[in-house]
Write an enzyme that holds these catalytic residues in place. Sequence first.
Site, PDB file in Angstrom:
ATOM      1  CG  ASP A  27      -2.162   1.019   1.076  1.00 29.56           C
ATOM      2  OD1 ASP A  27      -2.363   1.444   0.082  1.00 29.56           O
ATOM      3  OD2 ASP A  27      -2.629   1.278   2.184  1.00 29.56           O
TER       4      ASP A  27
ATOM      5  CG  ASN B  88      -7.949  -1.941  -4.856  1.00 28.64           C
ATOM      6  OD1 ASN B  88      -7.171  -2.630  -4.927  1.00 28.64           O
ATOM      7  ND2 ASN B  88      -8.332  -0.742  -4.137  1.00 28.64           N
TER       8      ASN B  88
HETATM    9  C1  IPE Z   1      -5.499  -2.765  -0.122  1.00 26.47           C
HETATM   10  O1  IPE Z   1      -5.240  -1.320  -0.070  1.00 26.47           O
HETATM   11  C2  IPE Z   1      -5.638  -3.412  -1.550  1.00 26.47           C
HETATM   12  C3  IPE Z   1      -4.011  -3.436  -1.912  1.00 26.47           C
HETATM   13  C4  IPE Z   1      -3.133  -3.074  -1.703  1.00 26.47           C
HETATM   14  C5  IPE Z   1      -4.370  -3.923  -3.688  1.00 26.47           C
HETATM   15  P1  IPE Z   1      -6.029  -0.140  -0.346  1.00 26.47           P
HETATM   16  O2  IPE Z   1      -5.325   1.026  -0.581  1.00 26.47           O
HETATM   17  O3  IPE Z   1      -7.005  -0.571  -1.585  1.00 26.47           O
HETATM   18  O4  IPE Z   1      -7.074  -0.233   1.025  1.00 26.47           O
HETATM   19  P2  IPE Z   1      -7.795   0.742   1.876  1.00 26.47           P
HETATM   20  O5  IPE Z   1      -8.600   1.409   0.886  1.00 26.47           O
HETATM   21  O6  IPE Z   1      -6.696   1.454   2.425  1.00 26.47           O
HETATM   22  O7  IPE Z   1      -8.362  -0.100   2.741  1.00 26.47           O
HETATM   23  C1  IPE Z   2      -1.741   0.468  -3.178  1.00 19.25           C
HETATM   24  O1  IPE Z   2      -1.425   1.694  -3.344  1.00 19.25           O
HETATM   25  C2  IPE Z   2      -1.858  -0.280  -4.648  1.00 19.25           C
HETATM   26  C3  IPE Z   2      -3.269  -0.597  -4.973  1.00 19.25           C
HETATM   27  C4  IPE Z   2      -4.393  -0.706  -4.104  1.00 19.25           C
HETATM   28  C5  IPE Z   2      -3.617  -1.249  -6.342  1.00 19.25           C
HETATM   29  P1  IPE Z   2      -2.650   2.579  -3.255  1.00 19.25           P
HETATM   30  O2  IPE Z   2      -2.883   2.931  -4.661  1.00 19.25           O
HETATM   31  O3  IPE Z   2      -3.768   2.181  -2.519  1.00 19.25           O
HETATM   32  O4  IPE Z   2      -2.035   3.865  -2.734  1.00 19.25           O
HETATM   33  P2  IPE Z   2      -2.504   4.934  -1.663  1.00 19.25           P
HETATM   34  O5  IPE Z   2      -3.062   4.034  -0.428  1.00 19.25           O
HETATM   35  O6  IPE Z   2      -3.643   5.683  -2.255  1.00 19.25           O
HETATM   36  O7  IPE Z   2      -1.162   5.834  -1.204  1.00 19.25           O
HETATM   37 MG    MG Z   3      -4.047   2.334  -0.266  1.00 22.80          MG
END
Ligand code: IPE
Ligand code: IPE
Ligand code: MG
Length: 235
Positions: free
Chosen positions: A14, A62
Amino acid sequence: MNYEVPNHVAIIMDGNGRWAQKRGLKRTKGHQKGADTLKKISEYIYDKKIKVLSVFAFSTENWKRDKEEVDFLMDLFITAFKKNFDAVKQKGVKVVFSGLKTKLNDKVLDAMKTMTEETKDNKNGIFNICLNYGGQDEIVEATKKIANLVESKKLKAEDITKEEFNKCMFNDLPPIDLLIRTSGEFRISNFMLWQMAYAELYFTDVLWPDFDEKELDKAIESFNKRDRRFGAVKK
Ligand code: IPE
Ligand code: IPE
Ligand code: MG
């Protein structure tokens, strides 16, 4: 490092978006950098003789993101799979995917199929990529499979065990020993709920694109300091 390595490491990768935003870049740049991090870390993991690596690449939640970002991620999966594939094959690691096949486009599904088929006999380790994945969905899908087995009289209700249930998950994986989440969030976000029943949890503020071998060593060092009692009292 002369430490015991966990058998199954799972990572919630993340912080890609925030990494990019901090630099005044588009979120997609963060995903690109994140894919490079995954390549580096996965190679390091198998060099360290860790047997199973699970990564959260895309959650069922997502899809709520802008179409532009989702489309970018889907294309990135294909290019990243292709780019990393030789290294994975060379290391003799078996690639498996966890998640629902619905909503994924044909190009992504084809790339997934190629990787799975071409590595299915590999024995050195398992690389479990969670794509279009939700932990609750996985439990529901497993329950449907169990119900079908019972309905068709292949399994008796009283013979349903944790082991039988595990076989009906997307993949029959060993339990997670160490779960890592980057970017300073203290939540599980519907990741591998069943498999993390007794996982040691490790949270770090480091954003995924900045995560490196040293950070992984720190997580393993922390894992080595944990007293894993599994409910028992140590004599
Ligand atoms: C979890 O991260 C999913 C992945 C890393 C693919 P998110 O960024 O989607 O999760 P939340 O929104 O912080 O719970
Ligand atoms: C994790 O990084 C990757 C996916 C969820 C695909 P994020 O895209 O959630 O990054 P932040 O949390 O917005 O920084
Ligand atoms: Mg994230």
